[in-house]
Design a protein around this motif. Sequence first.
Motif, short mmCIF file in Angstrom:
data_model
loop_
_atom_site.label_atom_id
_atom_site.label_comp_id
_atom_site.label_asym_id
_atom_site.label_seq_id
_atom_site.Cartn_x
_atom_site.Cartn_y
_atom_site.Cartn_z
N SER A 146 58.71 35.92 41.15
CA SER A 146 57.72 36.75 41.83
C SER A 146 57.20 37.78 40.84
CB SER A 146 58.34 37.45 43.05
OG SER A 146 59.40 38.31 42.65
N GLY A 147 56.05 38.34 41.18
CA GLY A 147 55.45 39.34 40.31
C GLY A 147 53.94 39.22 40.32
N GLU A 148 53.31 39.94 39.40
CA GLU A 148 51.86 39.97 39.32
C GLU A 148 51.41 39.50 37.95
OE1 GLU A 148 48.49 43.43 39.31
OE2 GLU A 148 49.95 43.46 40.97
N GLN A 149 50.45 38.59 37.93
CA GLN A 149 49.89 38.06 36.71
C GLN A 149 48.36 38.02 36.84
OE1 GLN A 149 51.26 37.27 33.79
NE2 GLN A 149 53.39 37.69 34.45
N THR A 150 47.70 37.59 35.79
CA THR A 150 46.26 37.36 35.83
C THR A 150 45.98 35.94 35.32
OG1 THR A 150 45.98 38.30 33.62
CG2 THR A 150 45.68 39.79 35.49
N VAL A 151 44.83 35.43 35.71
CA VAL A 151 44.43 34.11 35.23
C VAL A 151 43.93 34.28 33.81
CG1 VAL A 151 42.85 32.17 35.55
CG2 VAL A 151 43.88 33.30 37.55
N ALA A 152 44.68 33.74 32.83
CA ALA A 152 44.33 33.90 31.42
C ALA A 152 43.26 32.90 30.99
CB ALA A 152 45.58 33.74 30.55
N ARG A 153 43.35 31.69 31.48
CA ARG A 153 42.35 30.67 31.14
C ARG A 153 42.41 29.54 32.16
NH1 ARG A 153 44.54 26.33 27.83
NH2 ARG A 153 46.77 26.66 27.40
N LYS A 154 41.37 28.71 32.17
CA LYS A 154 41.28 27.59 33.09
C LYS A 154 40.93 26.33 32.30
CE LYS A 154 38.02 29.00 35.83
NZ LYS A 154 37.16 29.07 37.03
N THR A 155 41.48 25.20 32.74
CA THR A 155 41.25 23.94 32.03
C THR A 155 41.05 22.80 33.02
OG1 THR A 155 42.69 24.69 30.24
CG2 THR A 155 42.16 22.34 30.28
N GLU A 156 40.10 21.93 32.72
CA GLU A 156 39.89 20.71 33.52
C GLU A 156 40.67 19.56 32.88
OE1 GLU A 156 35.80 19.81 34.16
OE2 GLU A 156 35.24 21.86 34.69
#
Length: 258
Positions: A146-156
């Motif tokens: 558990s915790g808080e993160q951010t979306v660093a990157r996205k990939t298809e």
Amino acid sequence: MGKRAKRGKAETLALPKAARVAIGAVAVAIVGYSLLSRPAGVQSQQKPSPHQAQASSSPVYVATPAHVSVPAPAPIPAPAPAPLVEPPKAAEGPGAFVRQVVDYASHQTPGTVIVDTKNTFLYFVLNDTQALRYGIGVGREGFTWSGEQTVARKTEWPDWRPPTEMLVRQPYLPRFMAGGPGNPLGARAMYLGETEFRIHGTNKPDTIGKRVSSGCIRLTNDDVVDLYERVKVGAKVIVLPATAAQMQSSGPKIAEVQ
């Protein structure tokens, strides 16, 4: 011939003629008597034909004409407008993990992702009171976090390189697998901060709603494609501990996330 002979002959012919006259008079008298003796109110009737007899035996009903008032047709009510938000469904049942808009009080910025580990749901916040809910698979026992993160990157269609810790536990895994339908990361992946954890698709949709992963959050390929188009790089991702989420009878609710 003498006068005596002629007279006798005339008398002989006259007798039959007199008899005929007498008989005729008697017949006339009888007919006259029968006519006089019949009641005046009785009239001779002819036997009806079979068609007439059948017609006369069928009763005929004649309705008294009446004025019937026709009521005006009732107005057709206008159809109720379709609800803008699909009502939330219970967590039980095969339809529980279908992507849907639900009531959800999080008070987070729209676009925030909240992972409800306990109930295996992911919420994409729409506003203060609603979210788009997806069914997910989560980490098995011993691999939850558990915790808080951010979306660093996205990939298809991401490539897959199992982390070292996973290769130690499962040495039979490949060291590299190119992206594609057979890849366990599925159609899309969203990498969380600097961690090894991802929100990704799966080629095993039957694992949705179960605790089977090594800590990653998995969705069906259809759902992860939908989420991928909504989530922005830099979006906040909050992963709740398994004891934080609470289900209310009126729909999925959680305490306000700080």
